[in-house]
Write a protein that holds these residues in place. Structure first.
Motif, mmCIF file in Angstrom:
data_model
loop_
_atom_site.group_PDB
_atom_site.id
_atom_site.type_symbol
_atom_site.label_atom_id
_atom_site.label_comp_id
_atom_site.label_asym_id
_atom_site.label_seq_id
_atom_site.Cartn_x
_atom_site.Cartn_y
_atom_site.Cartn_z
ATOM 1 N N GLN A 147 0.829 -1.207 0.000
ATOM 2 C CA GLN A 147 0.000 0.000 0.000
ATOM 3 C C GLN A 147 0.864 1.258 0.000
ATOM 4 O O GLN A 147 0.510 2.267 -0.630
ATOM 5 N N ILE A 148 1.991 1.211 0.709
ATOM 6 C CA ILE A 148 2.911 2.355 0.706
ATOM 7 C C ILE A 148 3.480 2.570 -0.694
ATOM 8 O O ILE A 148 3.530 3.703 -1.201
ATOM 9 N N LEU A 149 3.895 1.477 -1.339
ATOM 10 C CA LEU A 149 4.437 1.579 -2.697
ATOM 11 C C LEU A 149 3.368 2.042 -3.682
ATOM 12 O O LEU A 149 3.638 2.859 -4.570
ATOM 13 N N ASN A 150 2.162 1.534 -3.529
ATOM 14 C CA ASN A 150 1.089 1.948 -4.429
ATOM 15 C C ASN A 150 0.763 3.424 -4.242
ATOM 16 O O ASN A 150 0.475 4.134 -5.219
ATOM 17 N N ALA A 151 0.818 3.893 -2.991
ATOM 18 C CA ALA A 151 0.581 5.314 -2.731
ATOM 19 C C ALA A 151 1.612 6.168 -3.453
ATOM 20 O O ALA A 151 1.298 7.227 -4.008
ATOM 21 N N ALA A 152 2.872 5.705 -3.463
ATOM 22 C CA ALA A 152 3.921 6.430 -4.193
ATOM 23 C C ALA A 152 3.575 6.529 -5.672
ATOM 24 O O ALA A 152 3.708 7.589 -6.292
ATOM 25 N N LEU A 153 3.095 5.429 -6.236
ATOM 26 C CA LEU A 153 2.802 5.393 -7.666
ATOM 27 C C LEU A 153 1.557 6.190 -8.037
ATOM 28 O O LEU A 153 1.331 6.469 -9.217
ATOM 29 N N GLN A 154 0.740 6.540 -7.038
ATOM 30 C CA GLN A 154 -0.446 7.367 -7.314
ATOM 31 C C GLN A 154 -0.120 8.861 -7.321
ATOM 32 O O GLN A 154 -0.993 9.684 -7.568
ATOM 33 N N ALA A 155 1.128 9.205 -7.072
ATOM 34 C CA ALA A 155 1.521 10.616 -7.001
ATOM 35 C C ALA A 155 1.394 11.291 -8.364
ATOM 36 O O ALA A 155 1.480 10.629 -9.419
ATOM 37 N N PRO A 156 1.205 12.615 -8.380
ATOM 38 C CA PRO A 156 1.227 13.344 -9.650
ATOM 39 C C PRO A 156 2.552 13.111 -10.364
ATOM 40 O O PRO A 156 3.603 13.011 -9.731
ATOM 41 N N THR A 157 2.508 13.039 -11.680
ATOM 42 C CA THR A 157 3.711 12.790 -12.461
ATOM 43 C C THR A 157 3.618 13.521 -13.787
ATOM 44 O O THR A 157 2.549 13.545 -14.412
ATOM 45 N N ALA A 158 4.705 14.135 -14.215
ATOM 46 C CA ALA A 158 4.710 14.952 -15.433
ATOM 47 C C ALA A 158 4.275 14.127 -16.644
ATOM 48 O O ALA A 158 4.901 13.124 -16.978
ATOM 49 N N GLY A 159 3.204 14.553 -17.285
ATOM 50 C CA GLY A 159 2.742 13.888 -18.492
ATOM 51 C C GLY A 159 2.333 12.448 -18.270
ATOM 52 O O GLY A 159 2.272 11.656 -19.215
ATOM 53 N N ASN A 160 2.055 12.060 -17.036
ATOM 54 C CA ASN A 160 1.744 10.679 -16.674
ATOM 55 C C ASN A 160 2.836 9.720 -17.150
ATOM 56 O O ASN A 160 2.566 8.591 -17.557
ATOM 57 N N MET A 161 4.101 10.177 -17.056
ATOM 58 C CA MET A 161 5.230 9.386 -17.566
ATOM 59 C C MET A 161 5.943 8.576 -16.483
ATOM 60 O O MET A 161 6.715 7.671 -16.791
ATOM 61 N N THR A 162 5.705 8.911 -15.204
ATOM 62 C CA THR A 162 6.381 8.228 -14.093
ATOM 63 C C THR A 162 7.891 8.209 -14.336
ATOM 64 O O THR A 162 8.494 7.178 -14.619
ATOM 65 N N LEU A 163 8.496 9.384 -14.214
ATOM 66 C CA LEU A 163 9.913 9.565 -14.545
ATOM 67 C C LEU A 163 10.827 9.191 -13.380
ATOM 68 O O LEU A 163 11.762 9.904 -13.052
ATOM 69 N N TYR A 164 10.533 8.061 -12.756
ATOM 70 C CA TYR A 164 11.348 7.615 -11.631
ATOM 71 C C TYR A 164 11.272 6.103 -11.514
ATOM 72 O O TYR A 164 10.370 5.446 -12.055
ATOM 73 N N THR A 165 12.238 5.558 -10.796
ATOM 74 C CA THR A 165 12.254 4.155 -10.414
ATOM 75 C C THR A 165 12.470 4.084 -8.908
ATOM 76 O O THR A 165 13.222 4.897 -8.359
ATOM 77 N N ILE A 166 11.816 3.149 -8.263
ATOM 78 C CA ILE A 166 11.974 2.943 -6.826
ATOM 79 C C ILE A 166 12.752 1.644 -6.611
ATOM 80 O O ILE A 166 12.334 0.593 -7.089
ATOM 81 N N ILE A 167 13.871 1.735 -5.929
ATOM 82 C CA ILE A 167 14.651 0.542 -5.604
ATOM 83 C C ILE A 167 14.359 0.152 -4.155
ATOM 84 O O ILE A 167 14.624 0.924 -3.231
ATOM 85 N N ASP A 168 13.788 -1.025 -3.989
ATOM 86 C CA ASP A 168 13.453 -1.564 -2.685
ATOM 87 C C ASP A 168 14.665 -2.347 -2.178
ATOM 88 O O ASP A 168 14.988 -3.418 -2.696
ATOM 89 N N VAL A 169 15.353 -1.796 -1.185
ATOM 90 C CA VAL A 169 16.594 -2.396 -0.701
ATOM 91 C C VAL A 169 16.259 -3.435 0.370
ATOM 92 O O VAL A 169 15.961 -3.096 1.516
ATOM 93 N N THR A 170 16.321 -4.711 -0.003
ATOM 94 C CA THR A 170 16.018 -5.798 0.929
ATOM 95 C C THR A 170 17.271 -6.554 1.363
ATOM 96 O O THR A 170 17.230 -7.311 2.330
ATOM 97 N N ASP A 171 18.373 -6.365 0.672
ATOM 98 C CA ASP A 171 19.635 -7.052 0.982
ATOM 99 C C ASP A 171 20.320 -6.350 2.157
ATOM 100 O O ASP A 171 20.690 -5.169 2.051
ATOM 101 N N GLN A 172 20.496 -7.075 3.259
ATOM 102 C CA GLN A 172 21.095 -6.459 4.439
ATOM 103 C C GLN A 172 22.512 -5.972 4.169
ATOM 104 O O GLN A 172 22.940 -4.945 4.703
ATOM 105 N N ALA A 173 23.231 -6.678 3.308
ATOM 106 C CA ALA A 173 24.601 -6.264 2.980
ATOM 107 C C ALA A 173 24.606 -4.907 2.286
ATOM 108 O O ALA A 173 25.515 -4.093 2.504
#
Length: 246
Positions: free
Chosen positions: A29-55
């Motif tokens: 739900q947190i990630l989906n909320a991020a993706l519902q944000a306003p975005t220029a031209g509906n292009m989603t000009l970003y990538t989200i990296i989910d850091v799960t590796d403890q190293a």
């Protein structure tokens, strides 16, 4: 006061977390909320990296100005300004395509930051604390390697999330400026801006001029004349070059 405004007003940076995982459904739900944000031209000009590796989290402690709590955060998200996808698909279907430029970087940064703030507000609604890590734009060369970033993709911000400890919950939120100190009508109010010293003294509750001068000297050394600030600027030049690479 409605619940959203109440949540925004209560939100503060949280740097100590309970040893408790964030449930998968809430994370989604947190990630989906991020993706519902306003975005220029509906292009989603970003990538989200989910850091799960403890190293990787452990490495980020060092590369992000030695902040140990990063390694203990149950959820770490890196928001990257990203024109790689769009530029590639343009080149696949269009004969003449310009390379990404500085304006594109600014626009993609806006998209990424808006998405990050949506994630922060969503997390707060679930009782999950967060802390922005601006230091992700330091040591760009290392972060480029850690995250295997292709051309036209650069880190914009990082956010750590977790359930706050009791001490973090009860800790007082630092005061903010008043609306009339930072909101100007129609044009920039230089006269008001020139009162910055008085605004800061008021916010910090320091009436004595000598004490305030001492506070200002220490604050400047810590936030402006610091090594991390110089590294951030050096790294920013490398980020711009990499993003705009032809």
């Amino acid at each position: 006061m409605n619940e959203i405004i109440k949540s925004i007003n209560a939100r503060k940076s949280v740097r100590e977390y309970l040893p408790k995982d964030i449930p998968a459904e809430i994370k989604q739900q947190i990630l989906n909320a991020a993706l519902q944000a306003p975005t220029a031209g509906n292009m989603t000009l970003y990538t989200i990296i989910d850091v799960t590796d403890q190293a990787v989290k452990d490495k980020l402690v060092y590369t992000c100005d030695n902040q140990p709590f990063i390694a203990k955060a149950p959820l770490v998200l890196v928001f990257c300004a990203d024109y790689y996808r769009w530029h590639k698909v343009f080149c696949d279907y269009v004969d003449e395509v310009r390379s990404p430029e500085e304006g594109d970087l600014l626009l993609a940064n806006q998209d990424a930051l808006i998405a990050a703030q949506n994630a922060v507000v969503a997390a707060e609604s679930f009782g999950i604390g967060s802390c922005y890590i601006g230091d992700i734009i330091e040591r760009f060369e290392q972060h480029k390697e850690i995250f295997n970033l292709p051309p036209h993709v650069v880190p914009c911000c990082m956010v750590c999330f977790g359930y706050p400890t009791e001490g973090q919950i009860t800790r007082q939120k630092p005061p903010r400026f008043d609306i009339n100190e930072v909101v100007y009508e129609n044009t920039y109010n230089k006269e008001q801006a020139d009162k910055m010293g008085k605004m800061l003294a008021k916010r910090q509750g320091i009436e004595d001029e000598t004490r305030f001068a001492d506070w200002m000297e220490k604050f400047c050394a810590r936030k402006w004349n610091s090594d991390f600030s110089r590294e951030m600027s050096r790294s920013a030049r490398a980020i711009i070059k990499y993003f705009c690479e032809k």
